[in-house]
Write a protein that holds these residues in place. Sequence first.
Motif, PDB file in Angstrom:
ATOM      1  N   UNK A   1     -53.861 -18.174 -32.988  1.00 57.23           N
ATOM      2  CA  UNK A   1     -54.524 -17.187 -32.134  1.00 57.23           C
ATOM      3  C   UNK A   1     -55.120 -16.073 -32.998  1.00 57.23           C
ATOM      4  N   UNK A   2     -55.809 -15.134 -32.350  1.00 53.05           N
ATOM      5  CA  UNK A   2     -56.366 -13.993 -33.084  1.00 53.05           C
ATOM      6  C   UNK A   2     -55.278 -13.062 -33.594  1.00 53.05           C
ATOM      7  N   UNK A   3     -54.093 -13.139 -32.973  1.00 53.03           N
ATOM      8  CA  UNK A   3     -52.944 -12.336 -33.411  1.00 53.03           C
ATOM      9  C   UNK A   3     -51.773 -13.296 -33.667  1.00 53.03           C
ATOM     10  N   UNK A   4     -51.815 -14.045 -34.762  1.00 58.35           N
ATOM     11  CA  UNK A   4     -50.831 -15.112 -34.988  1.00 58.35           C
ATOM     12  C   UNK A   4     -49.398 -14.627 -35.143  1.00 58.35           C
ATOM     13  N   UNK A   5     -49.225 -13.338 -35.436  1.00 57.93           N
ATOM     14  CA  UNK A   5     -47.884 -12.787 -35.637  1.00 57.93           C
ATOM     15  C   UNK A   5     -47.216 -12.377 -34.327  1.00 57.93           C
ATOM     16  N   UNK A   6     -47.962 -12.352 -33.245  1.00 57.85           N
ATOM     17  CA  UNK A   6     -47.427 -11.859 -31.976  1.00 57.85           C
ATOM     18  C   UNK A   6     -46.689 -12.972 -31.245  1.00 57.85           C
ATOM     19  N   UNK A   7     -45.467 -12.691 -30.830  1.00 59.60           N
ATOM     20  CA  UNK A   7     -44.620 -13.669 -30.145  1.00 59.60           C
ATOM     21  C   UNK A   7     -44.535 -13.314 -28.665  1.00 59.60           C
ATOM     22  N   UNK A   8     -44.768 -14.300 -27.811  1.00 60.41           N
ATOM     23  CA  UNK A   8     -44.767 -14.084 -26.369  1.00 60.41           C
ATOM     24  C   UNK A   8     -43.518 -14.728 -25.777  1.00 60.41           C
ATOM     25  N   UNK A   9     -42.485 -13.911 -25.568  1.00 61.84           N
ATOM     26  CA  UNK A   9     -41.202 -14.463 -25.131  1.00 61.84           C
ATOM     27  C   UNK A   9     -41.192 -14.867 -23.655  1.00 61.84           C
ATOM     28  N   UNK A  10     -42.268 -14.593 -22.934  1.00 59.49           N
ATOM     29  CA  UNK A  10     -42.376 -15.135 -21.585  1.00 59.49           C
ATOM     30  C   UNK A  10     -42.580 -16.651 -21.638  1.00 59.49           C
ATOM     31  N   UNK A  11     -42.939 -17.158 -22.807  1.00 57.65           N
ATOM     32  CA  UNK A  11     -43.145 -18.599 -22.982  1.00 57.65           C
ATOM     33  C   UNK A  11     -41.886 -19.327 -23.454  1.00 57.65           C
ATOM     34  N   UNK A  12     -40.813 -18.598 -23.623  1.00 56.22           N
ATOM     35  CA  UNK A  12     -39.568 -19.256 -24.030  1.00 56.22           C
ATOM     36  C   UNK A  12     -39.164 -20.252 -22.945  1.00 56.22           C
ATOM     37  N   UNK A  13     -38.765 -21.476 -23.336  1.00 59.22           N
ATOM     38  CA  UNK A  13     -38.476 -22.505 -22.323  1.00 59.22           C
ATOM     39  C   UNK A  13     -37.300 -22.136 -21.427  1.00 59.22           C
ATOM     40  N   UNK A  14     -37.464 -22.384 -20.144  1.00 64.32           N
ATOM     41  CA  UNK A  14     -36.403 -22.104 -19.192  1.00 64.32           C
ATOM     42  C   UNK A  14     -35.270 -23.108 -19.308  1.00 64.32           C
TER      43      UNK A  14
ATOM     44  N   UNK B   1     -32.154 -27.080 -32.872  1.00 61.80           N
ATOM     45  CA  UNK B   1     -32.683 -27.100 -31.511  1.00 61.80           C
ATOM     46  C   UNK B   1     -33.100 -25.694 -31.085  1.00 61.80           C
ATOM     47  N   UNK B   2     -32.269 -24.714 -31.406  1.00 63.18           N
ATOM     48  CA  UNK B   2     -32.598 -23.320 -31.092  1.00 63.18           C
ATOM     49  C   UNK B   2     -33.870 -22.887 -31.802  1.00 63.18           C
ATOM     50  N   UNK B   3     -34.023 -23.297 -33.048  1.00 64.52           N
ATOM     51  CA  UNK B   3     -35.226 -22.967 -33.799  1.00 64.52           C
ATOM     52  C   UNK B   3     -36.477 -23.498 -33.098  1.00 64.52           C
ATOM     53  N   UNK B   4     -36.412 -24.747 -32.660  1.00 67.96           N
ATOM     54  CA  UNK B   4     -37.571 -25.334 -31.976  1.00 67.96           C
ATOM     55  C   UNK B   4     -37.883 -24.594 -30.680  1.00 67.96           C
ATOM     56  N   UNK B   5     -36.867 -24.255 -29.917  1.00 62.66           N
ATOM     57  CA  UNK B   5     -37.101 -23.518 -28.669  1.00 62.66           C
ATOM     58  C   UNK B   5     -37.733 -22.155 -28.956  1.00 62.66           C
ATOM     59  N   UNK B   6     -37.253 -21.485 -29.995  1.00 65.94           N
ATOM     60  CA  UNK B   6     -37.814 -20.174 -30.362  1.00 65.94           C
ATOM     61  C   UNK B   6     -39.287 -20.284 -30.761  1.00 65.94           C
ATOM     62  N   UNK B   7     -39.652 -21.399 -31.387  1.00 67.06           N
ATOM     63  CA  UNK B   7     -41.026 -21.564 -31.847  1.00 67.06           C
ATOM     64  C   UNK B   7     -42.010 -21.781 -30.698  1.00 67.06           C
ATOM     65  N   UNK B   8     -41.505 -22.045 -29.514  1.00 64.51           N
ATOM     66  CA  UNK B   8     -42.398 -22.238 -28.374  1.00 64.51           C
ATOM     67  C   UNK B   8     -43.072 -20.943 -27.944  1.00 64.51           C
ATOM     68  N   UNK B   9     -42.622 -19.811 -28.448  1.00 68.79           N
ATOM     69  CA  UNK B   9     -43.219 -18.528 -28.063  1.00 68.79           C
ATOM     70  C   UNK B   9     -44.364 -18.133 -28.995  1.00 68.79           C
ATOM     71  N   UNK B  10     -44.635 -18.937 -30.010  1.00 65.42           N
ATOM     72  CA  UNK B  10     -45.612 -18.563 -31.032  1.00 65.42           C
ATOM     73  C   UNK B  10     -46.897 -19.376 -30.904  1.00 65.42           C
ATOM     74  N   UNK B  11     -48.004 -18.752 -31.270  1.00 67.43           N
ATOM     75  CA  UNK B  11     -49.278 -19.444 -31.432  1.00 67.43           C
ATOM     76  C   UNK B  11     -49.910 -18.913 -32.715  1.00 67.43           C
TER      77      UNK B  11
END
Length: 350
Positions: free
Chosen positions: A252-265, A239-249
């Motif tokens: 995108x043009x920068x597929x390695x960049x993780x946006x932790x503002x998108x982590x689920x509340x 479950x934690x793995x799936x939640x962590x994956x919500x920060x990734x795209x």
Amino acid sequence: MAVKTIELLKGSASIEEIIEVLTTVASDLGDDVVDDLSTLQVIPLKGAMTNEVFQVNWPTKNGDDLRKVLVRLYGDGVEIFFDREEEIRTFECVSEHGQGPRLLGRFTCGRVEEFIHARTLLAADLRDPDISALIASKMREFHNLHMPGAEKVQIWERMRKWLGEAKSLCSPKDATFFGLENLDEEINSLEKKLSEGYQEIGFCHNDLQYGNIMMDEETRSLTIIDYEYASYNPIAYDLANHFCEMVADYHSDTPHVLDYSKYPGLEERQRFIRIYLSSQGKKPNNAKVIQLVNAAEKYTLANHLFWGLWGLISSYVNKIDFDYKEYARQRFQQYWLRKPTLLDTQSIQL
């Protein structure tokens, strides 16, 4: 597409071997057209970070429709991460349970799989409440699969093995930068703290990013694919793995960049876990939901270490166009950032 396109499939196996396997697969499916290589269409599929994946099409015997299969070329150095023969057995067993594509053929550096006639999810789909609810129910179904082998936690020993590989591969500069000498102690300490009390163990996917989930638009049914990292583990870890994956795209043009503002509340995680626990018809009490929300949040730390090591090793062994080292840096950064909050404070209350 012309024969030139077939060159996309070249790997450590010869192109002749791949064509031979495709010919056998075509024959098994009742087609006989692969002998004419000009009829093959090879379409690279984006988003894979361990392997290279292609859709291969050819006309069926009657010529009116296209036969579609998926060809997977194994990435360089991935044998460090898992045992390929064990992964194939998992693949076949999951398929026997009706949970994934069929294995159609194998060659030296890859395999041919049944093509799932569904769309791969996109990053935004994970935040769609309706799709998220389907994922939660599907995860519960996957976790309840009865698979061969002992039903014991695998994550910690796998992490220790990867740490050993990272130490042997890394330059002194990288070893120092990523603090590899301290990670043995971190893994031991984290295992001790996260293993306290009762834990539900299930067969976990361990890599439940959006690209490993497919949806049939007509039936709204989901298929979870790609089981390289699958094993028994605490369900809270998955479950934690799936939640962590919500920060990734990864598209995108920068597929390695993780946006932790998108982590689920908290509310979103609570809703997901309540649906997950309710999916078999029994409504969970609040205490059960609270317990699993808290456990999953703490297991994000194990996920950050796990995928941080994966990224660091991959930067040395994998030639796929992805900034693995920067990805690793972000995962380790999140580990150190979140550790004091998650391990030194009271549990989350709903």
